[in-house]
Design an enzyme around this catalytic site. Structure first.
Site, mmCIF file in Angstrom:
data_model
loop_
_atom_site.group_PDB
_atom_site.id
_atom_site.type_symbol
_atom_site.label_atom_id
_atom_site.label_comp_id
_atom_site.label_asym_id
_atom_site.label_seq_id
_atom_site.Cartn_x
_atom_site.Cartn_y
_atom_site.Cartn_z
ATOM 1 N N LYS A 149 59.191 -29.512 51.606
ATOM 2 C CA LYS A 149 57.777 -29.872 51.360
ATOM 3 C C LYS A 149 57.752 -30.701 50.081
ATOM 4 C CE LYS A 149 54.268 -29.307 49.242
ATOM 5 N NZ LYS A 149 53.577 -30.482 48.670
ATOM 6 N N GLY A 162 52.506 -32.474 53.181
ATOM 7 C CA GLY A 162 51.189 -31.845 53.175
ATOM 8 C C GLY A 162 50.828 -31.299 51.814
ATOM 9 N N GLY A 221 50.193 -28.715 48.739
ATOM 10 C CA GLY A 221 50.898 -27.554 48.197
ATOM 11 C C GLY A 221 50.196 -26.261 48.542
ATOM 12 N N VAL A 254 50.819 -26.124 52.827
ATOM 13 C CA VAL A 254 52.204 -26.107 53.321
ATOM 14 C C VAL A 254 53.107 -25.327 52.356
ATOM 15 C CG1 VAL A 254 54.191 -27.564 53.918
ATOM 16 C CG2 VAL A 254 51.878 -28.287 54.533
ATOM 17 N N GLY A 255 52.959 -25.595 51.056
ATOM 18 C CA GLY A 255 53.795 -24.902 50.068
ATOM 19 C C GLY A 255 53.544 -23.411 50.086
ATOM 20 N N GLU A 293 62.168 -24.354 38.545
ATOM 21 C CA GLU A 293 62.529 -25.270 37.449
ATOM 22 C C GLU A 293 61.211 -25.901 36.996
ATOM 23 O OE1 GLU A 293 62.670 -28.234 35.486
ATOM 24 O OE2 GLU A 293 63.811 -29.358 36.995
ATOM 25 N N CYS A 335 60.393 -33.408 32.865
ATOM 26 C CA CYS A 335 60.211 -32.029 32.367
ATOM 27 C C CYS A 335 61.072 -31.774 31.138
ATOM 28 C CB CYS A 335 60.524 -31.036 33.471
ATOM 29 S SG CYS A 335 61.978 -31.460 34.415
ATOM 30 N N GLU A 393 52.798 -29.121 27.279
ATOM 31 C CA GLU A 393 53.483 -30.248 27.921
ATOM 32 C C GLU A 393 52.457 -31.324 28.273
ATOM 33 O OE1 GLU A 393 55.264 -29.643 31.838
ATOM 34 O OE2 GLU A 393 57.070 -30.607 31.059
HETATM 35 P P1 ADP Z 1 52.599 -31.109 39.193
HETATM 36 O O1 ADP Z 1 51.615 -30.538 38.213
HETATM 37 O O2 ADP Z 1 53.791 -31.721 38.604
HETATM 38 O O3 ADP Z 1 51.969 -31.905 40.295
HETATM 39 P P2 ADP Z 1 52.773 -28.802 40.860
HETATM 40 O O4 ADP Z 1 53.395 -27.549 40.390
HETATM 41 O O5 ADP Z 1 51.307 -28.817 41.102
HETATM 42 O O6 ADP Z 1 53.239 -29.873 39.821
HETATM 43 O O7 ADP Z 1 53.467 -29.322 42.179
HETATM 44 C C1 ADP Z 1 54.838 -29.195 42.465
HETATM 45 C C2 ADP Z 1 54.988 -28.955 43.950
HETATM 46 O O8 ADP Z 1 54.360 -27.714 44.278
HETATM 47 C C3 ADP Z 1 54.311 -30.000 44.826
HETATM 48 O O9 ADP Z 1 55.116 -30.234 45.977
HETATM 49 C C4 ADP Z 1 53.011 -29.324 45.212
HETATM 50 O O10 ADP Z 1 52.466 -29.805 46.419
HETATM 51 C C5 ADP Z 1 53.477 -27.893 45.369
HETATM 52 N N1 ADP Z 1 52.396 -26.884 45.312
HETATM 53 C C6 ADP Z 1 51.172 -27.003 44.736
HETATM 54 N N2 ADP Z 1 50.462 -25.857 44.907
HETATM 55 C C7 ADP Z 1 51.248 -25.006 45.584
HETATM 56 C C8 ADP Z 1 51.097 -23.647 46.057
HETATM 57 N N3 ADP Z 1 49.980 -22.948 45.864
HETATM 58 N N4 ADP Z 1 52.151 -23.083 46.703
HETATM 59 C C9 ADP Z 1 53.297 -23.759 46.894
HETATM 60 N N5 ADP Z 1 53.503 -25.034 46.486
HETATM 61 C C10 ADP Z 1 52.493 -25.652 45.846
#
Ligand code: ADP
Length: 473
Positions: free
Chosen positions: A170, A201, A203, A206-207, A245, A279, A379
């Site tokens: 994802k 999709g 986060g 899908v995440g 990470e 990062c 950050e």
């Molecule tokens: P950034 O602030 O660098 O965009 P994020 O932590 O929001 O970092 O995003 C890193 C990844 O985590 C992306 O692929 C994002 O779509 C995904 N993501 C965001 N929210 C969620 C969630 N609730 N569960 C799993 N993955 C997520």
């Protein structure tokens, strides 16, 4: 225009079950560049089910067979290297020279080093008559960020496939183009159906579905601390392994005998070249008080000469930020720096002249920063440096470690022995001495709130393995 309305599931491109695609814009111009499918929970179900089926046979392949598969992937990766570079420039605004010279080669480096590691990796050890085996953990859910898309996707995928895991990827919403090319690479390389799946999709959809899925054995996540917390909580009821990470506020200690050449190069290589979107960026530069003005007199002209602009121009050294949201965030922190009484020595609020169309920012340096200021603690993810003066090396080490993060650290000093001694006192996962070149065979990851676990190198492969004991018989 790029139109990617399909997801790569079970060895073929398939329509998502529902939903409109996401529209993407060019960070340098804000013009629409294309659309990408937004997968849903049902698509995650299909992708995980395919990965579970494929795991039966893929987990039984020999390391030699997996070496051959990774070699085939590497061959296809090389064929598509220029496409990947163009995609990275379009999706995140990285200068094309950087995309060609760093984004794509570091991804390639991960694939190549996974092959070498796999060739030598001991998956079994005898202790007396007891055998200790390392077996693939199962389906790996890989959740990646937008800031180093090719490296993150290639690094996680290479380690997972080397270990014998099957994968559901994802990628970040903002950087799907390079991920789609990765799926095309997997397809062309003959990766068996279901071994690699791509669900683009949101986060939160899908995440989250991947993190909570009972049939996913391990999540490897790179992103923000806040999201890592959500992923960890979603994963907890199923006890899956979670590697994270995360961010940093990495110290950059210039020792009293430091040569400013490598110090300025560190600022450029690890921060400005990526528009601060790294990062591990060296965002807190600690300078002996007696050498502060001398350092600024070397640093500031070099940053003012930095060519900020069109990522497609060969002269450009710093491109735009990835999105308007990031731009607003960086402006907010520059304002916080001004409000806190730090001394602005270059850069500042607003866009550089003539670059109003994209998400461009000025390389910005604050001096007279104290470590309790917001700009030294949080950050920023932009090209904003905090320069902090110190009186003794012990004080510099204490300031360096006075942070909730611990991803990286940087030490510059002419006496290598002393520089290494200071480097060993920094509580962080990766310390660069005198602007040494990045070693992608080394493990990567953080202490404290910079995450859990390591990726890349043999440790990165081990992240996808589970231990089994065969005792007696
Ligand atoms: P950034 O602030 O660098 O965009 P994020 O932590 O929001 O970092 O995003 C890193 C990844 O985590 C992306 O692929 C994002 O779509 C995904 N993501 C965001 N929210 C969620 C969630 N609730 N569960 C799993 N993955 C997520």
């Amino acid at each position: 225009m790029r139109e990617h309305d399909m997801l790569y599931i079970d060895g073929a491109w398939r329509e998502p079950e529902q939903g409109d695609p996401l529209e993407l814009t060019d960070p340098a111009t804000r013009e629409v560049t294309g659309r990408v499918a937004l997968g849903g929970e049902a698509d995650v179900e299909r992708a995980v089910a395919a990965a579970v089926r494929a795991f039966d046979s893929y987990s039984q392949t020999s390391p030699d067979e997996r070496v051959e598969l990774l070699k085939s992937i590497l061959g296809e990766f090389d064929r598509r290297a220029e496409d990947l570079a163009q995609a990275v420039t379009e999706e995140m605004g990285a200068p094309l020279a950087l995309a060609r010279g760093a984004h794509v080669p570091t991804g390639r480096g991960q694939l190549a080093s996974a092959i070498e590691i796999l060739r030598k990796y001991e998956f079994s050890e005898l202790r007396g008559s007891t055998e200790i085996r390392q077996e693939p953990l199962g389906v790996a859910g890989l959740i990646t960020p937008w800031n180093f898309p090719v490296l993150q996707v290639a690094g996680k995928t290479a380690s997972a496939l080397a270990a014998g895991c099957t994968v559901v990827l994802k990628p970040a919403e903002l950087t799907p183009y390079s991920a789609v090319i990765t799926a095309e690479i997997m397809d062309a390389a003959g990766v068996p159906a279901g071994v690699f799946n791509l669900v683009t999709g949101l986060g939160s959809v899908v995440g989250n579905a991947l993190s909570s899925h009972p049939d996913v054995g391990v999540i490897s996540f790179t992103g923000s601390l806040e999201t890592a917390g959500r992923v960890t909580i979603a994963a907890a009821p199923t006890m899956k392994r979670v590697h994270t990470e995360l961010g940093g506020k990495s110290p950059h200690i210039l020792l009293p005998d430091a040569d400013f050449g490598p110090a300025v190069r560190t600022v450029y290589d690890w921060m400005m070249a990526m528009t601060g979107q790294l990062c591990s960026a060296p965002t807190r530069t600690l300078v002996p008080r007696s050498r502060l003005e001398e350092f600024l007199s070397v640093l500031v002209p070099s940053l003012e000469a930095l060519k900020v602009g069109d990522p497609r121009s060969p002269e450009t050294e710093m491109g735009p930020l990835v999105s308007d949201q990031q731009w607003q965030k960086v402006q907010h922190y520059i304002q916080r720096g001004l409000d806190s009484g730090a001394r602005l020595v270059t850069g500042g609020l607003g866009k550089p002249a003539g670059l109003e169309a994209g998400h461009f920012v000025k390389p910005t340096v604050f001096a007279d920063v104290t470590n309790d200021m917001v700009i030294a603690r949080e950050e920023i993810f932009g090209p904003v440096m905090s320069v902090i003066a110190y009186d003794t090396v012990d004080e510099a080490v204490a300031i360096a470690n006075d942070t909730p993060f611990g991803l990286a650290g940087y030490v510059v000093g002419s006496d290598l022995h002393k520089a290494r001694a200071v480097a060993s006192r920094i509580r962080a996962g990766y310390i660069v001495i005198n602007d040494a070149e990045f070693d992608w065979t080394a493990p990567w990851g953080g202490y404290k709130q910079s995450g859990n676990g390591r990726e890349f190198g043999p440790e990165g492969l081990a992240a996808y393995l589970e231990t089994k004991v065969l005792c007696g018989g």
